[in-house]
Design a protein around this motif. Structure first.
Motif, PDB file in Angstrom:
ATOM      1  N   ASP A  21      90.879 -42.427-167.607  1.00  0.00           N
ATOM      2  CA  ASP A  21      92.105 -42.565-167.183  1.00  0.00           C
ATOM      3  C   ASP A  21      92.936 -43.508-167.672  1.00  0.00           C
ATOM      4  O   ASP A  21      92.381 -44.754-167.810  1.00  0.00           O
ATOM      5  N   GLN A  22      94.314 -43.179-167.920  1.00  0.00           N
ATOM      6  CA  GLN A  22      95.285 -44.197-168.567  1.00  0.00           C
ATOM      7  C   GLN A  22      96.407 -44.221-167.924  1.00  0.00           C
ATOM      8  O   GLN A  22      96.850 -43.119-167.269  1.00  0.00           O
ATOM      9  N   ILE A  23      97.273 -45.397-167.573  1.00  0.00           N
ATOM     10  CA  ILE A  23      98.548 -45.293-167.064  1.00  0.00           C
ATOM     11  C   ILE A  23      99.396 -46.065-168.178  1.00  0.00           C
ATOM     12  O   ILE A  23      98.711 -47.246-168.841  1.00  0.00           O
ATOM     13  N   SER A  24     100.389 -45.549-168.582  1.00  0.00           N
ATOM     14  CA  SER A  24     101.121 -46.365-169.542  1.00  0.00           C
ATOM     15  C   SER A  24     102.793 -46.297-169.215  1.00  0.00           C
ATOM     16  O   SER A  24     103.322 -45.407-168.218  1.00  0.00           O
ATOM     17  N   LEU A  55      91.205 -47.054-167.861  1.00  0.00           N
ATOM     18  CA  LEU A  55      90.390 -47.209-166.792  1.00  0.00           C
ATOM     19  C   LEU A  55      88.892 -46.812-167.452  1.00  0.00           C
ATOM     20  O   LEU A  55      89.059 -45.661-168.035  1.00  0.00           O
ATOM     21  N   PRO A  56      87.838 -47.389-167.112  1.00  0.00           N
ATOM     22  CA  PRO A  56      86.534 -47.059-166.999  1.00  0.00           C
ATOM     23  C   PRO A  56      85.990 -45.745-166.352  1.00  0.00           C
ATOM     24  O   PRO A  56      85.130 -45.232-166.467  1.00  0.00           O
ATOM     25  N   ALA A 117      89.377 -50.990-169.056  1.00  0.00           N
ATOM     26  CA  ALA A 117      88.406 -50.964-170.160  1.00  0.00           C
ATOM     27  C   ALA A 117      89.145 -51.291-171.363  1.00  0.00           C
ATOM     28  O   ALA A 117      88.439 -51.890-172.098  1.00  0.00           O
ATOM     29  N   ALA A 118      90.285 -51.186-171.469  1.00  0.00           N
ATOM     30  CA  ALA A 118      91.269 -51.405-172.678  1.00  0.00           C
ATOM     31  C   ALA A 118      92.569 -51.600-172.228  1.00  0.00           C
ATOM     32  O   ALA A 118      93.126 -51.321-171.442  1.00  0.00           O
TER      33      ALA A 118
END
Length: 263
Positions: A21-24, A55-56, A117-118
């Motif tokens: 998952d990502q948040i931007s 997120l990992p 994660a990044a």
């Protein structure tokens, strides 16, 4: 701390394929005392910041409880921390790379309760190009293996030139639109977008090709010889060239090429 390993952006993205998952937040507007303006001066200029944290694992508990809990990152706080980090930098001039790392650090600190994660930071200067939509730097970092990527880019640089196989196209210049990415850029060259744009414009202006294939290949070869080989060895170049006036009932035909550095 382990030494950072510089990767091509496409390779770095492949390594992040298992991120869930990502948040931007996109295009945060700030005034940054960073980079150089279109005249090459170290002066404050407008910048648009895009920050993405990965997120990992899924943000399951936040979704199930319909709350912003410790399984996710609050995008409001992420936005505020990015803006605040620029404001707190003070009057000292920062390179684009310094600015990107400053924002990455702020994002990481904001998400301290979450294992990231990044993180990817894009710094875009809408006034950083003389003939285009702007210039920028994309900096990406994976925390697990300490891999990074650095990409300098120019967006939609419009240059008139003689281009085309038809007889009428040999009589008058028409615009071509070029977007450029220099991947695996040397750390100390992240503010060279003005120099790169000047080389790009000069090569296109002075050309008289019949095909976009020849034009694109020549432009990249000149950049490889004039910038990459001597100034940022090891970098790679990707170029997209479009010809908006060529096809009446389409936006534009386009050619996109990638060339890797060869010692």
């Amino acid at each position: 701390m382990a030494e950072e390993k510089l990767l091509r952006q496409a390779v770095w993205q492949c390594y992040q394929a298992e991120v869930t998952d990502q948040i931007s937040v996109s295009n945060l507007q700030v005034t940054a005392n960073a980079g150089v303006d279109v005249w090459g001066r170290k002066k404050p200029q407008p910048a648009l910041l895009t920050v993405t944290v990965s997120l990992p694992q899924p943000f399951s508990s936040a979704a199930e409880g319909d709350v912003v809990d410790s399984s996710t990152v609050h995008y409001g706080r992420l936005s505020k921390s990015a803006i605040s980090s620029v404001e707190k930098a003070g009057p000292s001039w920062l390179s684009s790379m310094d600015l990107a790392q400053l924002i990455e650090g702020a994002a990481s600190a904001t998400a301290s309760s979450v294992s990231l994660a990044a993180c990817e930071v894009d710094v875009f200067y809408p006034k950083g190009s003389m003939l285009g939509d702007g210039a920028g730097l994309t900096y990406s970092k994976a925390y697990g293996d300490n891999t990074i990527s650095r990409v300098l880019y120019l967006k939609n640089v419009r240059v008139p030139c003689i281009i085309g196989v038809n007889s009428h196209e040999r009589l008058m210049k028409q615009p071509v639109v070029a977007s450029l990415w220099i991947d695996c850029l040397a750390r100390d060259q992240t503010d060279e977008y003005i120099k790169v744009e000047q080389m790009l414009i000069k090569t296109i202006e002075e050309s008289s090709f019949e095909t976009l294939e020849s034009l694109a290949t020549t432009v990249v070869a000149r950049l490889m010889d004039g910038f990459v080989r001597s100034i940022s060895p090891g970098a790679n170049v990707r170029l997209r060239v479009t010809k908006p006036m060529a096809v009446p009932f389409a936006d534009a035909p386009a050619i996109e090429i990638f060339r890797a550095f060869k010692p």
